[in-house]
Design an enzyme around this catalytic site. Structure first.
Site, PDB file in Angstrom:
ATOM      1  N   ARG A   1      50.298  39.935  40.051  1.00  0.00           N
ATOM      2  CA  ARG A   1      50.009  40.818  39.150  1.00  0.00           C
ATOM      3  C   ARG A   1      50.320  42.256  39.190  1.00  0.00           C
ATOM      4  O   ARG A   1      49.250  42.129  39.634  1.00  0.00           O
ATOM      5  CB  ARG A   1      49.370  40.335  37.595  1.00  0.00           C
ATOM      6  CG  ARG A   1      49.631  40.805  36.249  1.00  0.00           C
ATOM      7  CD  ARG A   1      49.487  40.486  34.926  1.00  0.00           C
ATOM      8  NE  ARG A   1      49.099  40.957  34.285  1.00  0.00           N
ATOM      9  CZ  ARG A   1      48.331  42.235  34.370  1.00  0.00           C
ATOM     10  NH1 ARG A   1      47.930  42.712  34.505  1.00  0.00           N
ATOM     11  NH2 ARG A   1      49.038  43.030  32.637  1.00  0.00           N
TER      12      ARG A   1
ATOM     13  N   LYS B   1      43.957  48.593  40.790  1.00  0.00           N
ATOM     14  CA  LYS B   1      42.316  48.634  39.958  1.00  0.00           C
ATOM     15  C   LYS B   1      41.067  49.541  40.925  1.00  0.00           C
ATOM     16  O   LYS B   1      41.639  50.093  41.860  1.00  0.00           O
ATOM     17  CB  LYS B   1      41.947  47.399  40.230  1.00  0.00           C
ATOM     18  CG  LYS B   1      42.764  46.362  39.263  1.00  0.00           C
ATOM     19  CD  LYS B   1      42.643  45.335  38.869  1.00  0.00           C
ATOM     20  CE  LYS B   1      42.928  44.800  37.740  1.00  0.00           C
ATOM     21  NZ  LYS B   1      42.866  42.767  37.271  1.00  0.00           N
TER      22      LYS B   1
END
Length: 285
Positions: free
Chosen positions: A260, A225
């Site tokens: 995840r 991210k």
């Protein structure tokens, strides 16, 4: 917290080890791998690769949730997800989750062989989602968000970040159980990058343990991210593997149960070592 959850004959024994959810985006526009796996053949190869690398769950998403992503039609999301899911289910035994905010897509996916619903809206975008999941009698992942992927980057003004995440998740856990979802089938996710700015993402990692009081397994999705890209000065999302590893370590040390991730092989090594360091092993003094 419930001690375990059985999904497709697999026992998820919470607290004993960290579980890995492998990301399979069947989209042309996801932030780090859009277009890589949006054919059935490519998706099947990647799913098998993720399972071989140690993924405990495969998470299929047909709607990009990157910041600014536009909504696609229900028909298009169904076509993307079901075309892949129907082939995958025959070929892999691992539990499969479907990453969707739409009850229709959730229902069709579970009927086609998926096992878990992963809803980034925590059941708030589609008011039929929680009753539908209750009828399907499957686990649900409830994530915190404000706004939607098109607007969330503008909605990062919190008075009390962790307090508001906690309250939102507590409300949605109550709404889910009121709808008939069994408490042991609820997993929570604080929503890294979803209506959170750089500093807020870091705060979630530092204060993640606050969410353990909700008595649900915690999933966290730091993989590749932008907050990692900012720390590393690395614009290429695929080059953020070791930054992701550090974030995964921090998540495990602060109470995460599921990670995840895109890079399952590398994060399996990370989670094995972090688990040995932080979790009490029954085989040692």
């Amino acid at each position: 917290m419930p001690s375990n959850l059985i999904i497709r004959d697999r026992c998820f024994d919470w607290g004993q080890r960290t579980y890995l959810m492998g990301v399979l985006n069947v989209t042309p526009d996801s932030f780090s791998d859009g277009g890589d796996f949006n054919s059935v053949a490519a998706a099947l190869i990647q799913a098998k690769t993720l399972v071989a690398a140690g993924a405990d769950i495969i998470d299929i998403g047909g709607q990009s949730t990157r910041p600014g992503a536009a909504q696609i039609s229900v028909a298009e999301e169904l076509e993307r997800v079901l075309s892949v899911l129907q082939v995958l289910r025959k070929e892999i035994n691992a539990p499969i989750s479907v990453d969707t905010t739409r009850a229709l897509v959730a229902k069709a996916s579970i009927e086609a062989g998926a096992d878990i619903v992963n809803d980034i809206s925590g059941g708030t975008f589609d008011l039929e989602m929680l009753p539908t999941v209750a009828k399907l009698n499957v686990p649900i992942i409830l994530m915190h968000i404000r706004g939607n992927p098109e607007t969330m980057h503008q909605l990062t003004d919190y008075q009390d970040l962790m307090g508001e995440i906690y309250s939102f998740l507590a409300r949605q856990i109550a709404a889910a159980t009121d709808a008939g979802i069994e408490p042991e089938k609820i997993i929570i996710d604080p929503g890294i990058g979803f209506a959170k700015n750089y500093e807020q993402n870091l705060e979630i990692f530092r204060r993640l343990r606050k969410l353990t009081k909700l008595n649900c397994p915690i999933l966290i999705g730091p993989s590749r991210k932008s907050f990692i890209g900012r720390i590393l000065n690395q614009p290429d999302a695929k080059a953020r593997v070791w930054g992701t590893a550090a974030a995964c370590c921090a998540a495990i040390f602060n109470g995460a149960d599921i990670l995840r991730v895109h890079d399952v092989k590398e994060m399996r090594d990370v989670s094995l070592v972090a688990d040995a360091l932080v979790r009490q092993s029954p085989h040692r003094d």
